[in-house]
Enzyme design. Structure first.
Site, mmCIF file in Angstrom:
data_model
loop_
_atom_site.group_PDB
_atom_site.id
_atom_site.type_symbol
_atom_site.label_atom_id
_atom_site.label_comp_id
_atom_site.label_asym_id
_atom_site.label_seq_id
_atom_site.Cartn_x
_atom_site.Cartn_y
_atom_site.Cartn_z
ATOM 1 N N SER A 415 28.608 37.310 40.168
ATOM 2 C CA SER A 415 28.869 36.799 41.513
ATOM 3 C C SER A 415 28.425 37.826 42.566
ATOM 4 O O SER A 415 28.469 39.026 42.304
ATOM 5 C CB SER A 415 30.376 36.539 41.648
ATOM 6 O OG SER A 415 30.647 35.693 42.724
ATOM 7 N N PRO A 416 28.014 37.358 43.748
ATOM 8 C CA PRO A 416 27.612 38.321 44.789
ATOM 9 C C PRO A 416 28.758 39.262 45.146
ATOM 10 O O PRO A 416 29.874 38.817 45.349
ATOM 11 C CB PRO A 416 27.248 37.416 45.977
ATOM 12 C CG PRO A 416 27.782 36.058 45.658
ATOM 13 C CD PRO A 416 27.883 35.975 44.179
ATOM 14 N N CYS A 418 29.306 42.691 47.638
ATOM 15 C CA CYS A 418 28.875 43.762 48.539
ATOM 16 C C CYS A 418 29.197 45.108 47.907
ATOM 17 O O CYS A 418 30.291 45.301 47.376
ATOM 18 C CB CYS A 418 29.640 43.678 49.862
ATOM 19 S SG CYS A 418 28.992 42.404 50.933
ATOM 20 N N GLN A 493 21.399 36.489 47.921
ATOM 21 C CA GLN A 493 22.308 35.793 48.823
ATOM 22 C C GLN A 493 22.056 36.304 50.237
ATOM 23 O O GLN A 493 22.251 37.491 50.516
ATOM 24 C CB GLN A 493 23.768 36.044 48.435
ATOM 25 C CG GLN A 493 24.731 35.217 49.283
ATOM 26 C CD GLN A 493 26.194 35.588 49.070
ATOM 27 O OE1 GLN A 493 26.578 36.744 49.241
ATOM 28 N NE2 GLN A 493 27.002 34.615 48.697
ATOM 29 N N TYR A 574 32.211 33.901 57.567
ATOM 30 C CA TYR A 574 31.072 34.548 58.223
ATOM 31 C C TYR A 574 30.389 33.543 59.161
ATOM 32 O O TYR A 574 30.904 32.437 59.372
ATOM 33 C CB TYR A 574 30.131 35.136 57.161
ATOM 34 C CG TYR A 574 30.815 36.232 56.356
ATOM 35 C CD1 TYR A 574 31.256 37.395 56.989
ATOM 36 C CD2 TYR A 574 31.070 36.085 54.998
ATOM 37 C CE1 TYR A 574 31.919 38.397 56.274
ATOM 38 C CE2 TYR A 574 31.728 37.081 54.281
ATOM 39 C CZ TYR A 574 32.159 38.233 54.920
ATOM 40 O OH TYR A 574 32.820 39.219 54.232
ATOM 41 N N ARG A 622 26.754 28.781 49.239
ATOM 42 C CA ARG A 622 28.173 29.071 48.967
ATOM 43 C C ARG A 622 28.965 28.697 50.206
ATOM 44 O O ARG A 622 28.615 29.092 51.322
ATOM 45 C CB ARG A 622 28.371 30.551 48.641
ATOM 46 C CG ARG A 622 29.844 30.943 48.526
ATOM 47 C CD ARG A 622 30.067 32.361 48.010
ATOM 48 N NE ARG A 622 30.061 32.380 46.561
ATOM 49 C CZ ARG A 622 30.654 33.346 45.827
ATOM 50 N NH1 ARG A 622 31.275 34.354 46.407
ATOM 51 N NH2 ARG A 622 30.618 33.311 44.509
ATOM 52 N N ARG A 716 34.821 40.460 39.981
ATOM 53 C CA ARG A 716 35.523 41.682 39.590
ATOM 54 C C ARG A 716 35.416 42.002 38.096
ATOM 55 O O ARG A 716 35.250 43.180 37.744
ATOM 56 C CB ARG A 716 36.983 41.616 40.054
ATOM 57 C CG ARG A 716 37.098 41.774 41.564
ATOM 58 C CD ARG A 716 38.433 41.314 42.099
ATOM 59 N NE ARG A 716 38.616 39.892 41.903
ATOM 60 C CZ ARG A 716 39.721 39.229 42.228
ATOM 61 N NH1 ARG A 716 40.734 39.876 42.759
ATOM 62 N NH2 ARG A 716 39.808 37.932 42.037
HETATM 63 C C1 LIG Z 1 33.854 44.111 45.994
HETATM 64 C C2 LIG Z 1 33.567 42.673 46.279
HETATM 65 C C3 LIG Z 1 32.530 42.323 47.110
HETATM 66 C C4 LIG Z 1 32.253 40.990 47.374
HETATM 67 N N1 LIG Z 1 31.168 40.653 48.119
HETATM 68 C C5 LIG Z 1 30.780 39.366 48.227
HETATM 69 C C6 LIG Z 1 29.546 39.013 48.822
HETATM 70 O O1 LIG Z 1 28.777 39.857 49.213
HETATM 71 N N2 LIG Z 1 29.245 37.703 48.954
HETATM 72 C C7 LIG Z 1 30.082 36.726 48.503
HETATM 73 O O2 LIG Z 1 29.778 35.548 48.626
HETATM 74 N N3 LIG Z 1 31.238 37.043 47.905
HETATM 75 C C8 LIG Z 1 31.593 38.327 47.736
HETATM 76 N N4 LIG Z 1 32.736 38.643 47.063
HETATM 77 C C9 LIG Z 1 33.529 37.569 46.468
HETATM 78 C C10 LIG Z 1 33.148 37.382 45.005
HETATM 79 O O3 LIG Z 1 31.807 36.960 44.849
HETATM 80 C C11 LIG Z 1 34.063 36.350 44.331
HETATM 81 O O4 LIG Z 1 33.882 35.109 44.949
HETATM 82 C C12 LIG Z 1 35.525 36.747 44.381
HETATM 83 O O5 LIG Z 1 35.684 38.131 44.127
HETATM 84 C C13 LIG Z 1 36.347 35.970 43.368
HETATM 85 O O6 LIG Z 1 35.832 36.151 42.084
HETATM 86 P P1 LIG Z 1 36.531 37.144 40.983
HETATM 87 O O7 LIG Z 1 37.936 36.677 40.820
HETATM 88 O O8 LIG Z 1 35.690 36.949 39.740
HETATM 89 O O9 LIG Z 1 36.453 38.539 41.509
HETATM 90 C C14 LIG Z 1 33.053 39.982 46.812
HETATM 91 C C15 LIG Z 1 34.119 40.343 46.002
HETATM 92 C C16 LIG Z 1 34.368 41.652 45.704
HETATM 93 C C17 LIG Z 1 35.503 41.990 44.767
#
Ligand SMILES: Cc1cc2nc3c(=O)[nH]c(=O)nc-3n(C[C@H](O)[C@H](O)[C@H](O)COP(=O)(O)O)c2cc1C
Ligand SMILES: Cc1cc2nc3c(=O)[nH]c(=O)nc-3n(C[C@H](O)[C@H](O)[C@H](O)COP(=O)(O)OP(=O)(O)OC[C@H]3O[C@@H](n4cnc5c(N)ncnc54)[C@H](O)[C@@H]3O)c2cc1C
Length: 781
Positions: A415-416, A418, A493, A574, A622, A716
């Site tokens: 997943s994306p 940052c 993305q 955003y 998204r 994560r």
């Molecule tokens: C450190 C971090 C950075 C993230 N950056 C982005 C991002 O750049 N773009 C985005 O769409 N979601 C971002 N997310 C959200 C994740 O892509 C994801 O949707 C969210 O963490 C839930 O998934 P998980 O439970 O597998 O962590 C970020 C999440 C984390 C933890």
């Protein structure tokens, strides 16, 4: 000590038994308004686990109950002209009347006073007449309503209608019938509970109910009608009624379960939908929990024990209620699954409440999972993939997926995320290692972090960009590494931070405005994110034109850098999300107001990108399917949002949720956002990717096989385990692309995993049968 129990149902009687057994000197009286044998309903079901608890707490009643029960191991699903039988479920059923009779006999033998045909009317006065008052007076609890100010109950009346009926038709499995008529779909949840008697819980949606005229029929007429609907399934047996009125299921919750010396037990405090068969189980386990709390506070004020009961029991009850909620929603939306392959439909039914999963079923019912794998592979093969023709086919998560000209080798997506580690938008060595490691780790598709289309579009000073030649070169290096050393595809993305721009690095205060060095921010409306955040400028038409140009320029760069796919970030509050949500868009021009207007600018951006991005390369969007906040985007609207993007050429909807406003109230849990993906995929018929608290390969297989998403993104989990997919491949014994440098590691993990899997199967084979785990047939003989 004097204990008064209101209600001679399973909760009240079992609590009376446990208390009287331990403290014979206590005067325990059960007040029941009905006669002893005057009970509604047909059968109740318990799982093996619940029976084990009964054995521990009162062996006498356990023996009495289990000698009157019908047992079965299988679940049978009749759908679309097919019948599927799934073993290893360990349930038993008993007539509610028999259960209550046995519990009453046991209570009486211990010296409990049973006062039938005694209705408790003046509850407040009654509460003062004993040291402890147990309110086990069922889902319409008068005691709960009398003290509503303290218990603070909520009742969620579900839309589907149901009626509890019976029949003489025998069953040797818990059986679900799904039947479509000219009026709509009817569902029967059936099981045998004693020789010659079975329960039939009938369920239908509110429109079908009215179209069929059931709202105008009495009990007998509706039974005759359903005998027609289920004529084939009833095989000549009649339906029997016993106060079989049609109702809407009430999901009841209470903020508190105790008020002074009064405690709520069973359905009075919380209900769980009948489709998980846990109502009686919860009621009797409440009695056990209350008893344990009383034991743990000997000689103390009864209020101490009541507080302990509530503190220790609440989690378990809420977990069961949550599973029941998820289950009832599955039945409410069965229409959207109607054209599904029957094997995958059955898999979806089995795994609907998250307690049962792909791996679980692979142990209990390996033949069924082999069928699921074959059915899934068959569908993939029908899309022209040769690779799925292997025998036995690999689990669903390892099946390929195609979007336009792009083939993704498996269903796992990074997943994306940052990284907040770029300098002036420039990704560096950190990014090369980060993305490279995750690509080598086996995921089918790796997303870049939100990459911004201009310096002012960044969230933080550490965010990556795609607005200079240097950015393009740096990203190209990363993409080339991924393509050279792994089978993963890469998606960029693209995003614009909008009003959440100019904020600090995640680990310095997420979404908090920069103390210095901030930049001008824009949004749909001039509303700050936090009250102390800078106020963004509401976008003008020329701002919009500029932003579209920036997105297009970034997309051109992404193509030149070699990205295989492009995603437009319109989620999480955003810039584009700020247009979609009514909470952040209060414009009164053509870009505000109804959804079609709020979607206008995001669609302009998307269309401009689609025109720029090569035809054979896919695009996704998204967005946040819910704002987790009253007045925000709803589930129905999210389906429409997805359709609008799809009409504009979007190939995949990446379904996220929330983060639109600072005071949202997400409901977290395992796979908590997946239901939104399910809704969009199956109502709008679009390819989706889900994300959010998905942590295991087992969950990935469960989601994909049940048709809740096509791709599964993990964020994560990939931070701590870049090789998530490689490890899963080793566990399932699937050969996936792996760089030669890592062959030895893969082989070793694979060998160990095969041994582990064999150990688990062997342990299961050797497990001693439980004393009550005979089949229904044996019990009947
Ligand atoms: C450190 C971090 C950075 C993230 N950056 C982005 C991002 O750049 N773009 C985005 O769409 N979601 C971002 N997310 C959200 C994740 O892509 C994801 O949707 C969210 O963490 C839930 O998934 P998980 O439970 O597998 O962590 C970020 C999440 C984390 C933890
Ligand atoms: C259609 C349907 C199907 C179900 N299927 C199952 C199933 O398969 N398995 C399962 O485990 N559960 C099932 N349940 C749920 C189950 O019946 C209840 O969850 C369970 O009975 C709750 O037990 P209880 O003791 O809390 O309440 P109840 O069984 O409702 O008992 C409450 C008692 O209190 C009495 N009472 C109420 N008010 C007063 C008063 N003021 N004075 C005196 N007495 C009073 C009532 O007469 C009643 O006897 C089903 C429920 C429904 C509606």
């Amino acid at each position: 000590m004097k204990v008064h129990v209101v209600g001679g149902g399973p909760a009240g009687l079992y609590a009376a038994i446990l208390i009287k057994k331990s403290w014979p000197e206590t005067a325990v009286t059960v007040f029941e308004r009905n006669r002893a044998d005057d009970t509604f309903g047909f059968g109740v079901v318990f799982s093996d686990e619940t029976l084990e608890a009964f054995q521990t707490w009162d062996a006498e009643s356990y023996r009495a109950i289990t000698s009157h029960f019908a047992y079965w191991d299988d679940i049978e699903i009749h759908f679309a002209g097919t019948v599927r039988r799934i073993g290893g479920n360990g349930f038993c059923g008993c007539s509610r009347r028999t259960l209550l009779k046995l519990l009453a006999e046991r209570a009486r033998s211990l010296g409990v006073q049973l006062r039938y045909q005694t209705e408790i009317a003046d509850v407040a006065e009654f509460a003062r007449s004993a040291d402890l008052v147990i309110a086990a007076d069922g889902s319409n609890s008068r005691i709960r309503e009398t003290f509503a100010g303290i218990f603070r109950p909520t009742v969620d009346l579900r839309p589907n209608r149901f009626s509890w009926m019976g029949s003489t038709r025998p069953f040797d499995a818990f059986t679900f019938f799904f039947h479509e008529t000219a009026h709509g779909i009817f569902i029967a949840h059936c099981y045998q509970y004693e020789l010659g008697r079975s329960t039939w819980v009938m369920e239908t949606d509110p429109d079908t109910f009215v179209r069929a005229g059931l709202d105008r029929m009495d009990e007998a007429a509706s039974a005759r009608f359903l005998e027609g609907v289920f004529a084939q399934e009833l095989a000549g047996h009649p339906l029997i009624v016993n106060r079989s009125v049609w109702r809407n299921f009430p999901t009841i919750r209470c903020a508190r379960w105790t008020a002074d010396n009064v405690v709520l037990l069973g359905d009075a405090k919380a209900t769980a939908h009948f489709s998980i068969g846990s109502g009686t189980k919860l009621a009797m386990e409440d009695a056990i929990a209350l008893y344990q709390a009383l034991c743990a506070a000997p000689g103390q004020d009864v209020r101490v024990a009541l507080a302990r009961y509530e503190a220790q029991r609440r989690d378990e009850v809420e977990r069961t209620q949550h599973a029941a909620d998820v289950s009832l929603v599955w039945f409410e939306h069965v229409r959207r699954l109607w054209t599904m392959n029957p094997v995958r439909f059955a898999f979806g039914l089995m795994t609907r409440s998250k307690a049962i999963t792909y791996d679980n079923l692979a142990l209990r019912a390996p033949d069924f999972i082999a069928d699921v794998d074959r059915a899934f592979a068959g569908e993939v093969r029908a899309q022209g993939f040769e690779v799925a023709a292997t025998r036995p086919p690999p689990p669903p998560m390892f099946q390929p997926f195609r979007l336009r000209g792009l083939t993704i080798a498996n269903r796992v997506v990074v997943s994306p995320m940052c990284q907040y580690s770029a300098t002036d938008g420039l990704p560096g060595d950190w990014h090369l290692v980060h993305y490279g490691a995750r690509a080598i780790g086996g995921a089918g598709l790796v997303f870049s972090e939100m990459t911004d289309v201009s310096a002012d579009a960044r969230i933080t000073p550490g965010c990556a960009g795609m607005y200079t030649d240097a950015h393009e070169t740096a990203w190209k290096r990363i993409v080339e590494f991924v393509h050279a050393h792994s089978a993963a595809k890469v998606c960029m993305q693209l995003g614009h931070a909008g009003r959440k721009g100019g904020t600090r690095l995640m680990w310095e205060g997420i979404d908090e405005p920069l103390l210095e060095g901030g930049w001008p921010i824009i949004s749909a409306s001039a509303l700050p994110y936090f009250p102390h955040s800078p106020v963004p400028a509401a976008m003008t038409r020329s701002d919009m034109d500029l932003v579209i140009e920036e997105f297009v320029a970034a997309a051109r760069r992404a193509d030149r850098a070699g990205f295989d796919m492009l995603e437009l970030h319109a989620a999480h509050g955003y810039l584009l999300a700020s247009f979609i949500s009514p909470l952040t868009n209060i414009r009164d021009d053509a870009y505000g107001g109804p959804l079609a207007n709020r979607m206008r600018f995001p669609l302009e951006v998307f269309r401009a990108l689609r025109r720029t991005w090569p035809d054979d390369k896919p695009m996704s969007v998204r967005f946040s399917a819910t704002d987790w906040k009253d007045g925000g985007l709803t589930g129905e609207e999210s389906v429409e949002v997805a359709r609008l993007f799809a009409d504009a050429g979007c190939d995949l909807i990446d379904v996220s949720a929330g983060q639109t406003v600072a005071d949202d109230q997400p409901i977290y849990g395992r796979m908590f956002q997946t239901p939104f993906s399910d809704q969009i995929r199956n109502e709008a018929g679009l390819a989706t990717m889900c994300v959010g608290a998905i942590t295991t390969a087992d969950q990935v297989n469960t989601i994909v096989a049940a048709g809740r998403a096509d791709l599964v993104a993990l964020a994560r989990p990939h931070l701590v385990d870049p090789s998530f997919t490689l490890r899963a491949a080793a566990w399932y014994g699937v050969d996936i692309a792996c760089p030669p440098q890592y062959f030895a590691g893969k082989d070793q993990i694979f060998r160990n995993s095969v041994r582990d899997r064999e150990d688990v199967s062997e342990l299961r084979r050797r497990a001693k049968p439980k004393p009550h785990a005979t089949t229904f047939k044996q019990a009947a003989e």
